[in-house]
Design a protein around this motif. Structure first.
Motif, PDB file in Angstrom:
ATOM      1  N   SER A 139     -54.111   5.472 -57.033  1.00  0.00           N
ATOM      2  CA  SER A 139     -54.462   5.590 -55.620  1.00  0.00           C
ATOM      3  C   SER A 139     -53.360   6.327 -54.874  1.00  0.00           C
ATOM      4  O   SER A 139     -52.323   6.669 -55.439  1.00  0.00           O
ATOM      5  N   GLU A 192     -62.054   7.729 -51.280  1.00  0.00           N
ATOM      6  CA  GLU A 192     -61.621   7.418 -52.636  1.00  0.00           C
ATOM      7  C   GLU A 192     -62.640   6.469 -53.259  1.00  0.00           C
ATOM      8  O   GLU A 192     -62.946   5.423 -52.687  1.00  0.00           O
ATOM      9  N   SER A 249     -64.185   3.762 -55.930  1.00  0.00           N
ATOM     10  CA  SER A 249     -63.640   2.595 -56.623  1.00  0.00           C
ATOM     11  C   SER A 249     -64.631   2.128 -57.687  1.00  0.00           C
ATOM     12  O   SER A 249     -65.817   1.967 -57.396  1.00  0.00           O
ATOM     13  N   PRO A 250     -64.175   1.948 -58.916  1.00  0.00           N
ATOM     14  CA  PRO A 250     -62.800   2.148 -59.371  1.00  0.00           C
ATOM     15  C   PRO A 250     -62.523   3.621 -59.648  1.00  0.00           C
ATOM     16  O   PRO A 250     -63.446   4.393 -59.925  1.00  0.00           O
TER      17      PRO A 250
END
Length: 342
Positions: free
Chosen positions: A41, A66, A68-69
């Motif tokens: 991350s 972003e 996830s995962p």
């Protein structure tokens, strides 16, 4: 505007004014751990710092998401394809983004580019995928050149559709494959023959808004010694389709009547049988050789000059939207996003 891009009709393309950067993991954002390089991350801050250090680079306004995962792309699954598709659609339809840059690992980058090409048919915004062979921050590496090269393309304007940017080249998402495991020019556009006619209008049942579901698929290369029992085990494993990688122009062991019977039986049960050529620059034309014609008589359908990645992505999209066997077979012969005509 300097550097403006033009489409095939000679019309200027609109530069991106609100870009979604979607980070899925991959080498580009990896950092060293005790077990080796792993997705990490915090890439948004690293991207901002790199942009500030080089203000001369052309970069559209962007927002960052972003997933996830975060993934090493070797772990990519159909569920991840659908997750990426949902995030892209949300960014465009809900948040008003006019372009998407998707950061992805290289191992399955071409597979995702192909799958998204079919999952996002009709999306009114360009989607550009990129990644790198070395992590961002490596001196002389390809991460920042690939990322900021893709941003520069979007700043100048890119046609709607799915593309892959790598080593200075903007490549069509449905015609690209990974050719090298270490070199920076790892990806190339397919040199398989282009055949077919582009569908003028995207069918409404394949529009990007249509939900998809997972599909059980298999790839089976033909090879000298492949037995009917082996093929039967694959076809009886609960799959909805199999992609046969045939010899040359679409030939195989046509004198093996038991193997042909196994294919016919599976087709009669509703399994979609599709064929590509094993040759890197080959295409399937069953009627050139009698061996090909006999294979086709089992219900096997030609994918012409499609790559493995494109054929799998297309089968996933067609079956995932719920089309019946006959309709899937018919649509395999239609060019939906340049997979057959470039």
């Amino acid at each position: 505007m300097a550097g403006l891009h033009y489409n095939k009709n000679g019309e200027p393309m609109s530069p991106s004014s609100k870009l979604l950067v979607l980070y899925t993991g991959g080498t580009i954002g990896m950092q060293m751990t005790a077990a080796g390089l792993a997705p990490a991350s915090g890439f948004e801050a690293r991207l901002k710092a790199e942009q500030l250090a080089h203000p001369q680079r052309p970069v559209p306004h962007w927002i960052f998401r972003e997933m996830s995962p975060l993934l090493d792309s070797a772990n990519m699954t159909q569920a991840n394809w659908l997750q990426m598709r949902d995030a892209i659609v949300e960014g465009v339809d809900r948040d008003g983004c006019d372009a998407v840059l998707l950061l992805h690992g290289t191992d399955t980058l071409a597979y995702s580019a192909a799958a998204l090409s079919f999952l996002l048919l009709g999306l009114p915004a360009p989607v550009v995928l990129t990644g790198s062979m070395q992590p961002a921050g490596v001196k002389g590496g390809d991460a920042w050149p690939n990322l900021f090269g893709a941003l520069a393309q979007l700043q100048a304007g890119v046609e709607p559709g799915v593309h892959l940017f790598f080593n200075g080249q903007l490549l069509p998402g449905a015609r690209v494959s990974k050719q090298k495991s270490e070199a920076f020019d790892a990806f190339a556009e397919s040199r398989r023959p282009l055949r077919g006619k582009r569908t003028e209008q995207i069918p409404s049942d394949l529009d990007y808004r249509q939900p998809r579901r997972p599909v059980t698929m298999a790839v089976q290369p033909l090879f000298p010694g492949l037995g009917a029992a082996q093929l039967h085990a694959v076809l009886e494993s609960g799959i909805q389709c199999v992609l046969l990688e045939c010899y040359g122009s679409g030939t195989g062991p046509s004198d093996n009547l038991e193997l042909l019977a196994v294919l016919k039986e599976a087709h009669a049960k509703g399994v979609v049988l599709a064929a590509i050529s094993q040759c890197p620059e080959g295409a399937v034309e069953f009627d050139i050789y009698a061996a090909g014609s006999l294979l086709a008589s089992t219900g096997l359908v030609s994918c012409a000059g499609m790559t493995r990645e494109a054929a799998l992505g297309k089968l996933f999209s067609l079956l995932g939207v719920g089309l019946p066997q006959g309709e899937v077979e018919r649509r395999l012969g239609q060019d939906l996003c340049g997979e057959l005509t470039g």
